[in-house]
Design an enzyme around this catalytic site. Structure first.
Site, PDB file in Angstrom:
ATOM      1  CG  PHE A 129      91.560  23.263   3.666  1.00  0.00           C
ATOM      2  CD1 PHE A 129      90.945  23.933   3.681  1.00  0.00           C
ATOM      3  CD2 PHE A 129      93.102  22.617   4.531  1.00  0.00           C
ATOM      4  CE1 PHE A 129      90.713  25.199   4.314  1.00  0.00           C
ATOM      5  CE2 PHE A 129      92.569  23.749   5.724  1.00  0.00           C
ATOM      6  CZ  PHE A 129      92.036  24.825   5.544  1.00  0.00           C
ATOM      7  CG  ASP A 201      90.170  16.236   4.391  1.00  0.00           C
ATOM      8  OD1 ASP A 201      88.797  16.550   5.293  1.00  0.00           O
ATOM      9  OD2 ASP A 201      90.743  17.339   4.360  1.00  0.00           O
ATOM     10  CE1 TYR A 226      87.027  23.559  11.690  1.00  0.00           C
ATOM     11  CE2 TYR A 226      87.932  22.190  13.509  1.00  0.00           C
ATOM     12  CZ  TYR A 226      88.999  23.066  11.878  1.00  0.00           C
ATOM     13  OH  TYR A 226      89.373  23.318  10.875  1.00  0.00           O
ATOM     14  CE  LYS A 227      85.876  22.918   8.083  1.00  0.00           C
ATOM     15  NZ  LYS A 227      87.553  22.735   6.809  1.00  0.00           N
ATOM     16  NE  ARG A 375      83.545  28.655   2.674  1.00  0.00           N
ATOM     17  CZ  ARG A 375      84.089  27.957   2.851  1.00  0.00           C
ATOM     18  NH1 ARG A 375      84.701  26.111   2.953  1.00  0.00           N
ATOM     19  NH2 ARG A 375      84.251  28.421   4.160  1.00  0.00           N
TER      20      ARG A 375
HETATM   21  C1  LIG Z   1      88.872  22.834   7.540  1.00  0.00           C
HETATM   22  C2  LIG Z   1      89.268  21.771   6.383  1.00  0.00           C
HETATM   23  C3  LIG Z   1      90.760  21.742   7.416  1.00  0.00           C
HETATM   24  C4  LIG Z   1      91.162  21.982   8.577  1.00  0.00           C
HETATM   25  O1  LIG Z   1      91.912  21.304   8.868  1.00  0.00           O
HETATM   26  P1  LIG Z   1      91.957  21.454  10.551  1.00  0.00           P
HETATM   27  O2  LIG Z   1      94.506  20.578  11.027  1.00  0.00           O
HETATM   28  O3  LIG Z   1      91.427  20.992  11.599  1.00  0.00           O
HETATM   29  O4  LIG Z   1      92.771  23.057  11.370  1.00  0.00           O
HETATM   30  C5  LIG Z   1      91.439  20.343   6.272  1.00  0.00           C
HETATM   31  N1  LIG Z   1      90.632  19.935   5.259  1.00  0.00           N
HETATM   32  C6  LIG Z   1      89.828  20.759   4.949  1.00  0.00           C
HETATM   33  C7  LIG Z   1      89.563  20.017   3.621  1.00  0.00           C
HETATM   34  C8  LIG Z   1      89.121  21.141   5.749  1.00  0.00           C
HETATM   35  O5  LIG Z   1      87.601  21.943   4.930  1.00  0.00           O
END
Ligand SMILES: *Cc1c(COP(=O)(O)O)cnc(C)c1O
Length: 416
Positions: A129, A201, A226-227, A375
């Site tokens: 990400f 992560d 939040y996911k 997705r």
């Molecule tokens: C959703 C997601 C994030 C989001 O990060 P925020 O800082 O909380 O917005 C970060 N890393 C990964 C791998 C994600 O899937």
């Protein structure tokens, strides 16, 4: 599976069936995006009312004590712990993944600077990400000590890339685009064998797949609420640091909530002895309070049961798409191997964006990720087998009728 009735029969026998009742699902949407933003637990609206009316409105400033606001990051961290194989007082709910990653990556680099100062490489994946990579890049620039970010293009290249120069391997357990899941135990073991630290992560893992952080002896972890955990839009994230790393180095965002005695108002920073040192400043209490509603649903089941249904749902989705949409140019991006699959499934299509918009217009909500990826997230607490059936039929319809070619489906919003 031959008919819609077969899917309904699976729903009747589903041991998680009753939990769906605890979510406020809209009757006209078929939601397959709980991997991006979970749906509200029904309890959340009442809890929000209580926080705003009674705790904020009547309790006012007293609620920091009387409503337990100040203790919330740790109390909820302890509630989340069992879902990720963490122990008591190893998790706090706070800030965002990006911010928490900055804290733990800094802490990990400090540990290594002491133990093995020659190690200057952070390993990750180019397909991680982007925010994770941006945070590493920003920290490297800030530290200005010759750190380097080494990115691999394929998960299979990770073991070779983690060598004697590596300080920290910063790996996302389940890839946000492809749904590929790493073998956390094996990779952590390899990372440690080379003398590096393992930072995981769990954005697409917490509440999606079983995770055993202490069992695999990981070093640091971050994830969001939040996911899959259904905490609400922008609800604060979490950070996990095992007991043996908590006292080693303080994180760089040395704010007062991480101080050993925040209300002593001392002019000098002294970090809390435990996990609270990973806090920084005042937390968003309205949002944080709602995280508990999502966690409370998970505590009525266990991650093994969630995983069994998740695999059944994703298996069914893959099989039905391949049967019912065989004549269309869809290409499975997600691994077929159970051990390598998270809880979402991605298919590439040359007009993925338009196809997804057309699906959404018909009430089937998934999302789109560059390049070309459709997705679909499967959240066993509230996704039914019949939803899988109906989603595939709608997908088939959208592809066969070519409604996705309508110009309105090519317009992009700020968030895709
Ligand atoms: C959703 C997601 C994030 C989001 O990060 P925020 O800082 O909380 O917005 C970060 N890393 C990964 C791998 C994600 O899937």
């Amino acid at each position: 599976m031959k008919t819609r009735d077969d899917a309904l029969a699976l729903d009747r026998d589903d041991p998680l069936r009753a939990l769906r009742e605890q979510f406020a699902l809209s009757p006209d949407t078929l939601y397959l995006d709980g991997n991006s933003l979970g749906v509200p637990p029904k309890a959340a609206a009442a809890r929000a009312q209580q926080v705003i009316g009674a705790e904020w409105g009547e309790g006012l400033i007293r609620s920091w004590n009387t409503a337990g606001w100040f203790a919330l990051p740790k109390r909820l961290g302890n509630k989340l712990a069992s879902l990720i194989g963490a122990a008591e007082d190893e998790v706090v709910i706070t800030d965002t993944i990006s911010v928490n990653l900055f804290k733990v990556l800094s802490a990990a680099l400090r540990v290594q600077a002491e133990r093995a100062p020659g190690r200057r490489v952070i390993v990750s994946e180019r397909s991680n990400f982007p925010s994770d990579l941006y945070i590493a890049q920003g920290l490297i620039e800030q530290l200005d000590r010759g750190y380097e970010l080494r990115l691999v293009d394929d998960p299979s290249e990770l073991p070779a890339a983690i060598d004697q120069d590596v300080a920290v391997a910063m790996i996302t357990h389940v890839n946000y685009r492809t749904g590929y899941m790493h073998d956390m135990a094996a990779l952590t073991q390899h990372i440690h064998a080379t003398g590096a630290l393992a930072l995981w992560d769990l954005a697409h893992s917490a509440g999606a797949v079983p995770v055993d952080l202490n069992g695999v002896d990981a070093d640091y972890a971050v994830g969001c609420t939040y996911k899959y955990l259904n905490g609400g839009p922008g609800s604060p994230a979490f950070v996990w640091v095992p007991k043996h790393h908590q006292g080693t180095f303080s994180q760089p965002l040395s704010g007062w909530w991480g101080h050993r005695a925040p209300f002593a108002m001392e002019p000098s920073y002294r970090p809390d002895a435990g996990i609270a040192r990973f806090l920084c400043g005042t937390q968003p209490m309205v949002s944080m309070a709602l995280v508990e509603c999502g966690l409370d649903v998970f505590l009525q089941t266990d991650m093994q049961q969630v995983r069994r249904k998740s695999l059944a749902l994703t298996d069914l989705f893959i099989a039905l798409v391949e049967q019912r949409c065989a004549e269309f140019p869809l290409e499975l991006v997600t691994p077929r191997e159970h051990a390598e699959r998270g809880s979402h499934v991605s298919f590439a299509h040359p007009h993925g964006y338009e196809v997804m918009q057309a699906l959404i217009a018909r009430g089937v909500i998934g999302d789109y990720r560059e390049p070309h990826v459709l997705r679909f997230g499967f959240t066993p607490l509230y996704t039914r087998y019949v939803d899988v059936w109906d989603a595939v039929e709608t997908l088939r319809d959208v592809l066969a009728s070519e409604v996705w070619r309508a110009p309105e489906f090519a317009t992009r919003g700020a968030v895709t």
